[in-house]
Design a protein around this motif. Structure first.
Motif, PDB file in Angstrom:
ATOM      1  N   UNK A  38       0.836  -1.195   0.000  1.00  0.00           N
ATOM      2  CA  UNK A  38       0.000   0.000   0.000  1.00  0.00           C
ATOM      3  C   UNK A  38       0.872   1.248   0.000  1.00  0.00           C
ATOM      4  N   UNK A  39       0.291   2.313  -0.500  1.00  0.00           N
ATOM      5  CA  UNK A  39       0.982   3.598  -0.513  1.00  0.00           C
ATOM      6  C   UNK A  39       0.001   4.697  -0.178  1.00  0.00           C
ATOM      7  N   UNK A  40       0.270   5.373   0.929  1.00  0.00           N
ATOM      8  CA  UNK A  40      -0.543   6.506   1.354  1.00  0.00           C
ATOM      9  C   UNK A  40       0.051   7.782   0.770  1.00  0.00           C
ATOM     10  N   UNK A  41      -0.754   8.840   0.637  1.00  0.00           N
ATOM     11  CA  UNK A  41      -0.245  10.096   0.087  1.00  0.00           C
ATOM     12  C   UNK A  41       0.962  10.602   0.858  1.00  0.00           C
ATOM     13  N   UNK A  42       2.028  10.924   0.144  1.00  0.00           N
ATOM     14  CA  UNK A  42       3.210  11.470   0.765  1.00  0.00           C
ATOM     15  C   UNK A  42       4.089  10.465   1.480  1.00  0.00           C
ATOM     16  N   UNK A  43       3.737   9.196   1.375  1.00  0.00           N
ATOM     17  CA  UNK A  43       4.515   8.156   2.058  1.00  0.00           C
ATOM     18  C   UNK A  43       5.055   7.142   1.067  1.00  0.00           C
ATOM     19  N   UNK A  44       6.078   6.423   1.482  1.00  0.00           N
ATOM     20  CA  UNK A  44       6.642   5.376   0.647  1.00  0.00           C
ATOM     21  C   UNK A  44       5.718   4.161   0.625  1.00  0.00           C
ATOM     22  N   UNK A  45       5.824   3.385  -0.437  1.00  0.00           N
ATOM     23  CA  UNK A  45       5.055   2.149  -0.510  1.00  0.00           C
ATOM     24  C   UNK A  45       5.575   1.183   0.547  1.00  0.00           C
ATOM     25  N   UNK A  46       4.654   0.463   1.167  1.00  0.00           N
ATOM     26  CA  UNK A  46       5.046  -0.478   2.208  1.00  0.00           C
ATOM     27  C   UNK A  46       4.387  -1.831   1.978  1.00  0.00           C
ATOM     28  N   UNK A  47       5.053  -2.857   2.395  1.00  0.00           N
ATOM     29  CA  UNK A  47       4.487  -4.195   2.311  1.00  0.00           C
ATOM     30  C   UNK A  47       3.456  -4.397   3.400  1.00  0.00           C
ATOM     31  N   UNK A  48       2.345  -5.005   3.043  1.00  0.00           N
ATOM     32  CA  UNK A  48       1.261  -5.256   3.974  1.00  0.00           C
ATOM     33  C   UNK A  48       1.190  -6.731   4.336  1.00  0.00           C
ATOM     34  N   UNK A  49       1.196  -7.570   3.317  1.00  0.00           N
ATOM     35  CA  UNK A  49       1.038  -8.999   3.556  1.00  0.00           C
ATOM     36  C   UNK A  49       1.551  -9.765   2.356  1.00  0.00           C
ATOM     37  N   UNK A  50       1.802 -11.051   2.587  1.00  0.00           N
ATOM     38  CA  UNK A  50       2.281 -11.906   1.511  1.00  0.00           C
ATOM     39  C   UNK A  50       1.822 -13.327   1.768  1.00  0.00           C
ATOM     40  N   UNK A  51       1.572 -14.041   0.682  1.00  0.00           N
ATOM     41  CA  UNK A  51       1.252 -15.458   0.785  1.00  0.00           C
ATOM     42  C   UNK A  51       2.140 -16.197  -0.199  1.00  0.00           C
ATOM     43  N   UNK A  52       2.818 -17.204   0.286  1.00  0.00           N
ATOM     44  CA  UNK A  52       3.796 -17.887  -0.547  1.00  0.00           C
ATOM     45  C   UNK A  52       3.119 -18.847  -1.521  1.00  0.00           C
ATOM     46  N   UNK A  53       3.846 -19.195  -2.568  1.00  0.00           N
ATOM     47  CA  UNK A  53       3.400 -20.257  -3.448  1.00  0.00           C
ATOM     48  C   UNK A  53       3.683 -21.599  -2.786  1.00  0.00           C
ATOM     49  N   UNK A  90      -5.122   3.207   7.704  1.00  0.00           N
ATOM     50  CA  UNK A  90      -5.067   2.196   6.648  1.00  0.00           C
ATOM     51  C   UNK A  90      -5.404   2.797   5.281  1.00  0.00           C
ATOM     52  N   UNK A  91      -5.808   4.049   5.252  1.00  0.00           N
ATOM     53  CA  UNK A  91      -6.138   4.713   4.001  1.00  0.00           C
ATOM     54  C   UNK A  91      -4.925   4.760   3.082  1.00  0.00           C
ATOM     55  N   UNK A  92      -5.085   4.228   1.877  1.00  0.00           N
ATOM     56  CA  UNK A  92      -3.978   4.145   0.927  1.00  0.00           C
ATOM     57  C   UNK A  92      -4.491   3.540  -0.367  1.00  0.00           C
ATOM     58  N   UNK A  93      -3.641   3.589  -1.380  1.00  0.00           N
ATOM     59  CA  UNK A  93      -3.865   2.774  -2.576  1.00  0.00           C
ATOM     60  C   UNK A  93      -3.197   1.426  -2.320  1.00  0.00           C
TER      61      UNK A  93
END
Length: 121
Positions: A38-53, A90-93
Motif C-alpha cells: 500500500x501507498x498513502x499520500x506522501x509516504x513510501x510504498x510499504x508491504x502489507x502482507x504476503x502469501x507464498x506459493x 489504513x487509508x492508501x492505494x
C-alpha cells in the motif's frame, strides 16, 4: 503477459471491513508468492502482507497483523486481502504484486494498477 487486476476498494468507516481481490493471469499462479502493498499520500510504498506459493505460508506487517488476512484460491488465480477493524491510517492505494519466486522474501516483479481504500474516522 502478466496481468494483475485489483478490486474491492472503497470508502468505509473506521472499524469496518473490506475484502480486496486480485485476479491474476499470464503465469503459473500456484508457483509464485503474491504480495499486497500500500501507498498513502506522501509516504513510501510499504508491504502489507504476503502469501507464498506451494505451501501458502503467510506474512503480515506489524501494523495489520491480527486485523488483515491474506488468502489465495489457486483454482481461480485470485489472491484476497480481508481487512477488518479498519483504521483511518489504513487509508492508501493498495496494490497486489507477483513475486519472482515462491517465497515471500523474493522480490516483487509485476504490479496491478491499485485500488483505493479510504477509511473515515
Amino acid at each position: 503477459e502478466v496481468q494483475l487486476v485489483e478490486s474491492g476498494g472503497g470508502l468505509v468507516q473506521a472499524g469496518g471491513s473490506l475484502r480486496l481481490s486480485c485476479a491474476a493471469s499470464g503465469f503459473t499462479f500456484e508457483d509464485f508468492a503474491l504480495g499486497w502493498f500500500r501507498q498513502a499520500p506522501g509516504k513510501a510504498r510499504e508491504g502489507v502482507s504476503c502469501i507464498s506459493g506451494r505451501n501458502g505460508g503467510t506474512e503480515y506487517a506489524d501494523s495489520v497483523r491480527g486485523r488483515f488476512t491474506v488468502s489465495r484460491d489457486n483454482a481461480k488465480n485470485t489472491v484476497y486481502l480481508q481487512m477488518n477493524a479498519l483504521k483511518p491510517e489504513d487509508t492508501a492505494v493498495y496494490y497486489c504484486a507477483v513475486l519472482l519466486g515462491h517465497r515471500c522474501v523474493d522480490e516483487a516483479d509485476s504490479w496491478g494498477q491499485g485500488t483505493q481504500v479510504t477509511v473515515s474516522s
